[in-house]
Write a protein that holds these residues in place. Structure first.
Motif, PDB file in Angstrom:
ATOM      1  N   GLU A 125     -11.424  51.952  36.429  1.00  0.00           N
ATOM      2  CA  GLU A 125     -12.836  51.747  36.729  1.00  0.00           C
ATOM      3  C   GLU A 125     -13.003  50.372  37.377  1.00  0.00           C
ATOM      4  O   GLU A 125     -12.376  49.394  36.948  1.00  0.00           O
ATOM      5  N   PRO A 126     -13.821  50.256  38.421  1.00  0.00           N
ATOM      6  CA  PRO A 126     -13.989  48.962  39.097  1.00  0.00           C
ATOM      7  C   PRO A 126     -14.527  47.889  38.152  1.00  0.00           C
ATOM      8  O   PRO A 126     -15.429  48.147  37.361  1.00  0.00           O
ATOM      9  N   ALA A 127     -13.968  46.686  38.242  1.00  0.00           N
ATOM     10  CA  ALA A 127     -14.455  45.533  37.484  1.00  0.00           C
ATOM     11  C   ALA A 127     -15.136  44.545  38.415  1.00  0.00           C
ATOM     12  O   ALA A 127     -15.438  43.420  38.033  1.00  0.00           O
ATOM     13  N   GLY A 128     -15.360  44.947  39.643  1.00  0.00           N
ATOM     14  CA  GLY A 128     -15.993  44.094  40.645  1.00  0.00           C
ATOM     15  C   GLY A 128     -15.996  44.803  41.981  1.00  0.00           C
ATOM     16  O   GLY A 128     -15.411  45.882  42.130  1.00  0.00           O
ATOM     17  N   GLU A 129     -16.656  44.196  42.940  1.00  0.00           N
ATOM     18  CA  GLU A 129     -16.753  44.788  44.267  1.00  0.00           C
ATOM     19  C   GLU A 129     -15.515  44.471  45.110  1.00  0.00           C
ATOM     20  O   GLU A 129     -14.754  43.545  44.805  1.00  0.00           O
ATOM     21  N   ILE A 130     -15.320  45.227  46.183  1.00  0.00           N
ATOM     22  CA  ILE A 130     -14.273  44.925  47.163  1.00  0.00           C
ATOM     23  C   ILE A 130     -14.636  43.617  47.859  1.00  0.00           C
ATOM     24  O   ILE A 130     -15.793  43.394  48.236  1.00  0.00           O
ATOM     25  N   ALA A 131     -13.656  42.738  48.022  1.00  0.00           N
ATOM     26  CA  ALA A 131     -13.889  41.470  48.717  1.00  0.00           C
ATOM     27  C   ALA A 131     -12.804  41.245  49.754  1.00  0.00           C
ATOM     28  O   ALA A 131     -11.666  41.706  49.604  1.00  0.00           O
ATOM     29  N   ASN A 132     -13.153  40.553  50.809  1.00  0.00           N
ATOM     30  CA  ASN A 132     -12.219  40.147  51.858  1.00  0.00           C
ATOM     31  C   ASN A 132     -12.227  38.625  51.872  1.00  0.00           C
ATOM     32  O   ASN A 132     -13.191  38.012  52.317  1.00  0.00           O
ATOM     33  N   LEU A 133     -11.157  38.017  51.319  1.00  0.00           N
ATOM     34  CA  LEU A 133     -11.177  36.583  51.047  1.00  0.00           C
ATOM     35  C   LEU A 133      -9.917  35.893  51.556  1.00  0.00           C
ATOM     36  O   LEU A 133      -8.862  36.506  51.684  1.00  0.00           O
ATOM     37  N   ARG A 134     -10.050  34.580  51.796  1.00  0.00           N
ATOM     38  CA  ARG A 134      -8.865  33.768  52.036  1.00  0.00           C
ATOM     39  C   ARG A 134      -8.031  33.771  50.748  1.00  0.00           C
ATOM     40  O   ARG A 134      -8.593  33.892  49.649  1.00  0.00           O
ATOM     41  N   PRO A 135      -6.714  33.662  50.857  1.00  0.00           N
ATOM     42  CA  PRO A 135      -5.877  33.742  49.658  1.00  0.00           C
ATOM     43  C   PRO A 135      -6.269  32.763  48.556  1.00  0.00           C
ATOM     44  O   PRO A 135      -6.247  33.115  47.372  1.00  0.00           O
ATOM     45  N   ASP A 136      -6.646  31.517  48.909  1.00  0.00           N
ATOM     46  CA  ASP A 136      -7.014  30.552  47.881  1.00  0.00           C
ATOM     47  C   ASP A 136      -8.293  30.973  47.166  1.00  0.00           C
ATOM     48  O   ASP A 136      -8.411  30.820  45.938  1.00  0.00           O
ATOM     49  N   ALA A 137      -9.231  31.540  47.909  1.00  0.00           N
ATOM     50  CA  ALA A 137     -10.467  32.023  47.285  1.00  0.00           C
ATOM     51  C   ALA A 137     -10.189  33.247  46.417  1.00  0.00           C
ATOM     52  O   ALA A 137     -10.754  33.383  45.331  1.00  0.00           O
ATOM     53  N   ALA A 138      -9.317  34.116  46.889  1.00  0.00           N
ATOM     54  CA  ALA A 138      -8.948  35.299  46.108  1.00  0.00           C
ATOM     55  C   ALA A 138      -8.289  34.888  44.796  1.00  0.00           C
ATOM     56  O   ALA A 138      -8.532  35.495  43.749  1.00  0.00           O
ATOM     57  N   ALA A 139      -7.473  33.837  44.832  1.00  0.00           N
ATOM     58  CA  ALA A 139      -6.808  33.344  43.626  1.00  0.00           C
ATOM     59  C   ALA A 139      -7.831  32.843  42.609  1.00  0.00           C
ATOM     60  O   ALA A 139      -7.667  33.039  41.397  1.00  0.00           O
ATOM     61  N   GLN A 140      -8.889  32.218  43.093  1.00  0.00           N
ATOM     62  CA  GLN A 140      -9.920  31.700  42.194  1.00  0.00           C
ATOM     63  C   GLN A 140     -10.800  32.812  41.622  1.00  0.00           C
ATOM     64  O   GLN A 140     -11.323  32.691  40.514  1.00  0.00           O
ATOM     65  N   GLU A 141     -10.938  33.899  42.386  1.00  0.00           N
ATOM     66  CA  GLU A 141     -11.866  34.957  41.999  1.00  0.00           C
ATOM     67  C   GLU A 141     -11.245  36.030  41.107  1.00  0.00           C
ATOM     68  O   GLU A 141     -11.958  36.863  40.569  1.00  0.00           O
ATOM     69  N   THR A 142      -9.927  36.026  40.940  1.00  0.00           N
ATOM     70  CA  THR A 142      -9.271  37.076  40.149  1.00  0.00           C
ATOM     71  C   THR A 142      -8.750  36.522  38.830  1.00  0.00           C
ATOM     72  O   THR A 142      -8.227  35.408  38.780  1.00  0.00           O
ATOM     73  N   ASP A 143      -8.894  37.320  37.775  1.00  0.00           N
ATOM     74  CA  ASP A 143      -8.380  36.905  36.465  1.00  0.00           C
ATOM     75  C   ASP A 143      -7.518  37.985  35.812  1.00  0.00           C
ATOM     76  O   ASP A 143      -7.184  37.885  34.642  1.00  0.00           O
ATOM     77  N   ALA A 144      -7.167  39.020  36.573  1.00  0.00           N
ATOM     78  CA  ALA A 144      -6.329  40.089  36.029  1.00  0.00           C
ATOM     79  C   ALA A 144      -4.900  39.584  35.842  1.00  0.00           C
ATOM     80  O   ALA A 144      -4.350  38.924  36.731  1.00  0.00           O
ATOM     81  N   PRO A 145      -4.275  39.878  34.701  1.00  0.00           N
ATOM     82  CA  PRO A 145      -2.898  39.428  34.475  1.00  0.00           C
ATOM     83  C   PRO A 145      -1.906  40.046  35.457  1.00  0.00           C
ATOM     84  O   PRO A 145      -0.908  39.424  35.817  1.00  0.00           O
ATOM     85  N   THR A 146      -2.162  41.288  35.870  1.00  0.00           N
ATOM     86  CA  THR A 146      -1.260  41.996  36.771  1.00  0.00           C
ATOM     87  C   THR A 146      -1.923  42.154  38.124  1.00  0.00           C
ATOM     88  O   THR A 146      -3.066  42.615  38.211  1.00  0.00           O
ATOM     89  N   VAL A 147      -1.213  41.765  39.179  1.00  0.00           N
ATOM     90  CA  VAL A 147      -1.714  41.892  40.545  1.00  0.00           C
ATOM     91  C   VAL A 147      -0.718  42.738  41.322  1.00  0.00           C
ATOM     92  O   VAL A 147       0.487  42.479  41.293  1.00  0.00           O
ATOM     93  N   VAL A 148      -1.211  43.768  42.005  1.00  0.00           N
ATOM     94  CA  VAL A 148      -0.332  44.695  42.707  1.00  0.00           C
ATOM     95  C   VAL A 148      -0.732  44.781  44.175  1.00  0.00           C
ATOM     96  O   VAL A 148      -1.907  44.709  44.519  1.00  0.00           O
ATOM     97  N   GLY A 149       0.276  44.903  45.047  1.00  0.00           N
ATOM     98  CA  GLY A 149       0.008  45.077  46.466  1.00  0.00           C
ATOM     99  C   GLY A 149       0.765  44.094  47.328  1.00  0.00           C
ATOM    100  O   GLY A 149       1.461  43.201  46.824  1.00  0.00           O
ATOM    101  N   SER A 150       0.602  44.247  48.633  1.00  0.00           N
ATOM    102  CA  SER A 150       1.330  43.402  49.583  1.00  0.00           C
ATOM    103  C   SER A 150       0.906  41.943  49.521  1.00  0.00           C
ATOM    104  O   SER A 150       1.635  41.058  49.968  1.00  0.00           O
TER     105      SER A 150
END
Length: 202
Positions: A125-150
């Motif tokens: 289930e979504p815990a937030g909206e889709i975002a298109n962010l610079r990597p540093d901003a994405a790092a600040q905005e995520t708190d999930a222990p597991t990150v998957v993808g390229s």
């Protein structure tokens, strides 16, 4: 039968499900570019003459070209087979690859060095909206222990904690998505404006 496929990343992934929702065949190929040439042959090889009455297609975000190829093919097949057609979230399909407890973040590399990111709770289930962010901003905005993808390794490295899992979506996970993320309109979800723009009439 239900046919599911996604072309939002460097992978081309196709899966076939029986009436009970069991995945009876699937194929995942990392091809980079060339979805337009490879997708339909992959589908034909998988079906072996079988004719689905439902189609699920990944709607993105991700590669503009890949998304357009997949959705165009889905519409064509749906018309030819008189099949029901729905869209599914490509980021949720990616998150399903983590197969981890708790919150998961999907991080997919996008254009201009940015990342497409979205977080999901257990059950995808979504815990937030889709975002298109610079990597540093994405790092600040995520708190999930597991990150998957390229984009997972880059995000986790910038954040300094968590587990990164490099993976592409697999259509074999399509029916693991909640209904809200696999009964979408079959149209592109770009999450940012395309680089190429139609020239306005003078």
């Amino acid at each position: 039968m239900l046919l599911a496929f996604d072309t939002s990343t460097a992978a081309c992934t196709v899966a076939l499900f029986d009436e009970g929702g069991q995945c009876v065949a699937h194929s995942d190929e990392t091809i980079g570019r060339g979805h337009a040439e490879r997708l339909v042959p992959m589908i034909a090889e998988l079906l072996e003459g079988r004719r689905p009455d439902q189609i699920l297609v990944g709607t993105g975000p991700g590669s503009f070209t890949g998304i357009r190829v997949g959705i165009a093919a889905a519409h064509g097949l749906a018309i030819g087979w008189d099949a029901k057609l729905h869209g599914m979230s490509s980021l949720a399909l990616l998150a399903a690859r983590a197969d981890a407890p708790g919150r998961i973040a999907a991080a997919m590399t996008g254009g201009h060095g940015e990342l497409f990111v979205q977080q999901f709770e257990a059950g995808l289930e979504p815990a937030g909206e889709i975002a298109n962010l610079r990597p540093d901003a994405a790092a600040q905005e995520t708190d999930a222990p597991t990150v998957v993808g390229s984009g997972a390794a880059q995000l986790v490295a910038l954040r300094g904690w968590g587990e990164a899992r490099d993976a592409f979506p697999s259509a074999a996970d399509a029916l693991r998505l909640p209904a809200s993320l696999r009964l979408l309109a079959p149209k592109p979800v770009y999450a940012r404006a395309p680089d190429a723009r139609v020239r306005e009439a003078a």
